[in-house]
Design a protein around this motif. Structure first.
Motif, PDB file in Angstrom:
ATOM      1  N   GLN A  26       9.276  60.507 -17.334  1.00  0.00           N
ATOM      2  CA  GLN A  26       9.545  58.991 -17.941  1.00  0.00           C
ATOM      3  C   GLN A  26       8.833  57.805 -17.013  1.00  0.00           C
ATOM      4  O   GLN A  26       8.191  56.990 -17.741  1.00  0.00           O
ATOM      5  CB  GLN A  26      10.929  58.870 -17.761  1.00  0.00           C
ATOM      6  N   ALA A  27       8.615  57.971 -15.613  1.00  0.00           N
ATOM      7  CA  ALA A  27       7.861  57.003 -14.989  1.00  0.00           C
ATOM      8  C   ALA A  27       6.559  56.968 -15.564  1.00  0.00           C
ATOM      9  O   ALA A  27       5.885  55.919 -15.672  1.00  0.00           O
ATOM     10  CB  ALA A  27       7.912  57.509 -13.519  1.00  0.00           C
ATOM     11  N   GLU A  28       5.797  58.126 -15.665  1.00  0.00           N
ATOM     12  CA  GLU A  28       4.366  57.998 -16.347  1.00  0.00           C
ATOM     13  C   GLU A  28       4.421  57.552 -17.630  1.00  0.00           C
ATOM     14  O   GLU A  28       3.332  56.708 -17.968  1.00  0.00           O
ATOM     15  CB  GLU A  28       4.114  59.745 -16.303  1.00  0.00           C
ATOM     16  N   ALA A  29       5.428  57.534 -18.553  1.00  0.00           N
ATOM     17  CA  ALA A  29       5.454  57.242 -19.801  1.00  0.00           C
ATOM     18  C   ALA A  29       5.452  55.545 -19.638  1.00  0.00           C
ATOM     19  O   ALA A  29       4.740  54.668 -20.326  1.00  0.00           O
ATOM     20  CB  ALA A  29       6.525  57.378 -20.655  1.00  0.00           C
ATOM     21  N   LEU A  30       6.364  54.870 -18.728  1.00  0.00           N
ATOM     22  CA  LEU A  30       6.471  53.632 -18.631  1.00  0.00           C
ATOM     23  C   LEU A  30       5.180  53.135 -17.959  1.00  0.00           C
ATOM     24  O   LEU A  30       4.642  51.994 -18.351  1.00  0.00           O
ATOM     25  CB  LEU A  30       7.620  53.350 -17.626  1.00  0.00           C
ATOM     26  N   ARG A  31       4.498  53.786 -16.899  1.00  0.00           N
ATOM     27  CA  ARG A  31       3.358  53.327 -16.592  1.00  0.00           C
ATOM     28  C   ARG A  31       2.257  53.173 -17.873  1.00  0.00           C
ATOM     29  O   ARG A  31       1.609  52.216 -17.910  1.00  0.00           O
ATOM     30  CB  ARG A  31       2.637  54.131 -15.518  1.00  0.00           C
ATOM     31  N   ASP A  32       2.109  54.380 -18.421  1.00  0.00           N
ATOM     32  CA  ASP A  32       1.512  54.443 -19.701  1.00  0.00           C
ATOM     33  C   ASP A  32       1.470  53.195 -20.761  1.00  0.00           C
ATOM     34  O   ASP A  32       0.512  52.216 -21.067  1.00  0.00           O
ATOM     35  CB  ASP A  32       1.284  55.761 -20.371  1.00  0.00           C
ATOM     36  N   TRP A  33       2.666  52.728 -20.934  1.00  0.00           N
ATOM     37  CA  TRP A  33       3.188  51.827 -21.872  1.00  0.00           C
ATOM     38  C   TRP A  33       2.727  50.300 -21.469  1.00  0.00           C
ATOM     39  O   TRP A  33       2.116  49.505 -22.192  1.00  0.00           O
ATOM     40  CB  TRP A  33       4.509  51.847 -22.321  1.00  0.00           C
ATOM     41  N   ARG A  70       8.057  55.804  -6.397  1.00  0.00           N
ATOM     42  CA  ARG A  70       6.940  55.725  -5.886  1.00  0.00           C
ATOM     43  C   ARG A  70       5.759  55.644  -6.977  1.00  0.00           C
ATOM     44  O   ARG A  70       5.184  54.824  -6.729  1.00  0.00           O
ATOM     45  CB  ARG A  70       6.711  56.713  -4.754  1.00  0.00           C
ATOM     46  N   ARG A  71       5.977  56.254  -7.856  1.00  0.00           N
ATOM     47  CA  ARG A  71       4.891  56.395  -8.815  1.00  0.00           C
ATOM     48  C   ARG A  71       4.900  55.295  -9.429  1.00  0.00           C
ATOM     49  O   ARG A  71       3.597  54.693  -9.975  1.00  0.00           O
ATOM     50  CB  ARG A  71       4.995  57.464  -9.567  1.00  0.00           C
ATOM     51  N   MET A  72       6.011  54.487  -9.740  1.00  0.00           N
ATOM     52  CA  MET A  72       5.809  53.464 -10.531  1.00  0.00           C
ATOM     53  C   MET A  72       5.114  52.155  -9.773  1.00  0.00           C
ATOM     54  O   MET A  72       4.520  51.232 -10.615  1.00  0.00           O
ATOM     55  CB  MET A  72       7.336  52.760 -10.956  1.00  0.00           C
ATOM     56  N   VAL A 127      16.040  55.970 -23.102  1.00  0.00           N
ATOM     57  CA  VAL A 127      15.526  55.001 -23.719  1.00  0.00           C
ATOM     58  C   VAL A 127      14.660  53.758 -22.735  1.00  0.00           C
ATOM     59  O   VAL A 127      15.410  53.491 -21.856  1.00  0.00           O
ATOM     60  CB  VAL A 127      15.940  54.493 -24.877  1.00  0.00           C
ATOM     61  N   ALA A 128      13.707  53.169 -23.392  1.00  0.00           N
ATOM     62  CA  ALA A 128      13.301  51.966 -22.590  1.00  0.00           C
ATOM     63  C   ALA A 128      13.078  51.033 -24.067  1.00  0.00           C
ATOM     64  O   ALA A 128      12.650  50.917 -24.782  1.00  0.00           O
ATOM     65  CB  ALA A 128      11.903  52.012 -22.001  1.00  0.00           C
ATOM     66  N   LEU A 129      14.037  49.876 -23.528  1.00  0.00           N
ATOM     67  CA  LEU A 129      13.940  48.791 -24.783  1.00  0.00           C
ATOM     68  C   LEU A 129      13.226  47.579 -24.294  1.00  0.00           C
ATOM     69  O   LEU A 129      13.335  46.878 -23.185  1.00  0.00           O
ATOM     70  CB  LEU A 129      15.336  48.358 -24.836  1.00  0.00           C
ATOM     71  N   ARG A 175      10.168  37.408 -29.924  1.00  0.00           N
ATOM     72  CA  ARG A 175       8.791  37.572 -30.691  1.00  0.00           C
ATOM     73  C   ARG A 175       8.652  39.044 -31.192  1.00  0.00           C
ATOM     74  O   ARG A 175       8.159  39.184 -32.161  1.00  0.00           O
ATOM     75  CB  ARG A 175       7.646  37.121 -29.764  1.00  0.00           C
ATOM     76  N   GLU A 176       9.016  39.961 -30.337  1.00  0.00           N
ATOM     77  CA  GLU A 176       8.708  41.315 -30.725  1.00  0.00           C
ATOM     78  C   GLU A 176       9.674  42.538 -30.191  1.00  0.00           C
ATOM     79  O   GLU A 176       9.859  42.131 -28.896  1.00  0.00           O
ATOM     80  CB  GLU A 176       7.352  41.662 -30.559  1.00  0.00           C
ATOM     81  N   ILE A 177      10.116  43.510 -30.839  1.00  0.00           N
ATOM     82  CA  ILE A 177      10.788  44.437 -30.033  1.00  0.00           C
ATOM     83  C   ILE A 177      10.228  45.780 -30.082  1.00  0.00           C
ATOM     84  O   ILE A 177      10.044  46.107 -31.229  1.00  0.00           O
ATOM     85  CB  ILE A 177      12.454  44.473 -30.638  1.00  0.00           C
ATOM     86  N   PHE A 178      10.074  46.630 -29.083  1.00  0.00           N
ATOM     87  CA  PHE A 178       9.939  48.123 -28.932  1.00  0.00           C
ATOM     88  C   PHE A 178      11.043  48.729 -28.403  1.00  0.00           C
ATOM     89  O   PHE A 178      11.509  48.583 -27.250  1.00  0.00           O
ATOM     90  CB  PHE A 178       8.696  48.254 -28.049  1.00  0.00           C
ATOM     91  N   ARG A 179      11.344  49.946 -29.427  1.00  0.00           N
ATOM     92  CA  ARG A 179      12.149  50.677 -28.624  1.00  0.00           C
ATOM     93  C   ARG A 179      11.512  52.159 -28.379  1.00  0.00           C
ATOM     94  O   ARG A 179      10.989  52.858 -29.169  1.00  0.00           O
ATOM     95  CB  ARG A 179      13.366  51.169 -29.480  1.00  0.00           C
ATOM     96  N   HIS A 180      11.453  52.314 -26.891  1.00  0.00           N
ATOM     97  CA  HIS A 180      10.530  53.658 -26.632  1.00  0.00           C
ATOM     98  C   HIS A 180      11.357  54.594 -26.144  1.00  0.00           C
ATOM     99  O   HIS A 180      12.029  54.621 -25.208  1.00  0.00           O
ATOM    100  CB  HIS A 180       9.650  52.981 -25.317  1.00  0.00           C
ATOM    101  N   ALA A 181      11.321  55.672 -26.963  1.00  0.00           N
ATOM    102  CA  ALA A 181      12.085  56.819 -26.482  1.00  0.00           C
ATOM    103  C   ALA A 181      11.412  57.587 -25.278  1.00  0.00           C
ATOM    104  O   ALA A 181      10.213  57.915 -25.360  1.00  0.00           O
ATOM    105  CB  ALA A 181      12.088  58.000 -27.652  1.00  0.00           C
ATOM    106  N   LEU A 182      12.093  57.687 -24.239  1.00  0.00           N
ATOM    107  CA  LEU A 182      11.419  58.245 -23.206  1.00  0.00           C
ATOM    108  C   LEU A 182      11.221  59.712 -23.147  1.00  0.00           C
ATOM    109  O   LEU A 182      11.905  60.378 -23.844  1.00  0.00           O
ATOM    110  CB  LEU A 182      12.060  57.926 -21.909  1.00  0.00           C
ATOM    111  N   PRO A 183      10.260  60.665 -22.479  1.00  0.00           N
ATOM    112  CA  PRO A 183       9.968  61.855 -22.713  1.00  0.00           C
ATOM    113  C   PRO A 183      11.242  62.512 -21.925  1.00  0.00           C
ATOM    114  O   PRO A 183      11.909  62.040 -21.283  1.00  0.00           O
ATOM    115  CB  PRO A 183       8.686  61.880 -21.801  1.00  0.00           C
TER     116      PRO A 183
END
Length: 284
Positions: free
Chosen positions: A150-157, A203-205, A119-121, A98-106
């Motif tokens: 990078q863990a913080e970014a994944l949590r935020d997304w 642990r943060r995740m 990256v997170a696909l 349905r949809e694709i996001f390519r997230h460049a990690l910090p």
């Protein structure tokens, strides 16, 4: 739904030989998977150990004709001859996309260690009547500060996606890019975290959000309560990993999906990479 996540080390096994066909045969032997989440896939880095072929994305598409192969490079460079030098993640799926996001990690500066862009696909697939977000990622190995960011970014997304799920956006009067796709809160986040269970990033995740966002849950812990994580690295390739085996690859599911998990197992028998694949089964 059957999903397998694996850091395939560009198809390089413990013996040093690169063989993507062996990789795919191993995956097919584990399950008739609907989704494959692969880390360390390369285009153009043929000087890596074992000398992989020029375009592993094309190789995977040939080896997996019934799947749609989606690639997201973390490293995305160009040879002087104009050909790509890319290194990143693949999601291969036979479910409707349905949809694709390519997230460049910090990637904050950390000059004391080697590092690379990561990256997170994220791929939203249709599973029956419902959409599901699947995120395939690979966090930094050497830099603790980069891995934490990078863990913080994944949590935020994840929080942003769940916000869209609770409060869908408006559309323009005519169909077009302003017409949003549904953003489901149900999600799977998997990959090589380069983070042991006592590491901050892992642990943060798993820390609670506290704002209505479904928390991340470790599917292995859910299915094997009270047991230590099955090791996913350092089982066979003792030249790269002389230390005792340990877990650094994980399968996380959102709290609103965890009750549908029926299996989470590590394949500890294959030596076709320096990491072990993880197999998840979810009733959808």
């Amino acid at each position: 739904m059957e999903l397998i996540s694996w850091n395939i080390q560009w198809g390089r096994g413990a013996g040093g030989k690169v063989d993507l066909a062996r990789t795919i045969n191993t995956l097919r032997g584990m399950a008739d998977a609907d989704v494959l989440c692969l880390q360390e896939v390369t285009r153009g880095f043929s000087d890596l150990a074992g000398q992989p072929q020029t375009d592993q994305v094309a190789e995977l598409a040939t080896l997996l004709p019934e799947y749609r192969v989606i690639f997201a490079p973390g490293v995305d460079r160009t040879h002087r001859d104009g050909s790509p030098r890319q290194f990143g993640n693949v999601v291969a799926t036979r479910l409707p996309v349905r949809e694709i996001f390519r997230h460049a990690l910090p990637w904050p500066a950390d000059p004391d260690v080697a590092s690379m862009p990561r990256v997170a696909l994220e791929v939203t697939v249709q599973t029956g009547t419902r959409p599901l977000r699947i995120i395939c990622t690979h966090l930094e190995y050497y830099s603790t500060s980069q891995r934490a960011a990078q863990a913080e970014a994944l949590r935020d997304w994840h929080a942003q996606a769940c916000g869209h799920a609770r409060h869908p956006g408006r559309s323009e009067s005519k169909p077009g890019p302003f017409t949003p796709e549904p953003r489901p809160s149900e999600a799977i986040l998997c990959g090589d975290f380069n983070s042991r269970p006592d590491d901050f990033a892992y642990r943060r995740m798993l820390e609670p959000y506290g704002d209505g966002t479904p928390d991340w849950r470790d599917a292995w812990i859910h299915m094997h309560p009270g047991q230590p994580h099955a090791p996913t690295c350092a089982l066979y390739d003792k030249q790269q990993w002389p230390e005792p085996p340990f877990a650094c690859d994980f399968m996380l599911v959102s709290d609103d999906l965890v009750g549908k998990v029926r299996r989470c197992e590590v394949n500890g028998l294959t030596d076709a990479s320096d990491h072990q694949p993880i197999h998840l089964t979810v009733d959808l």
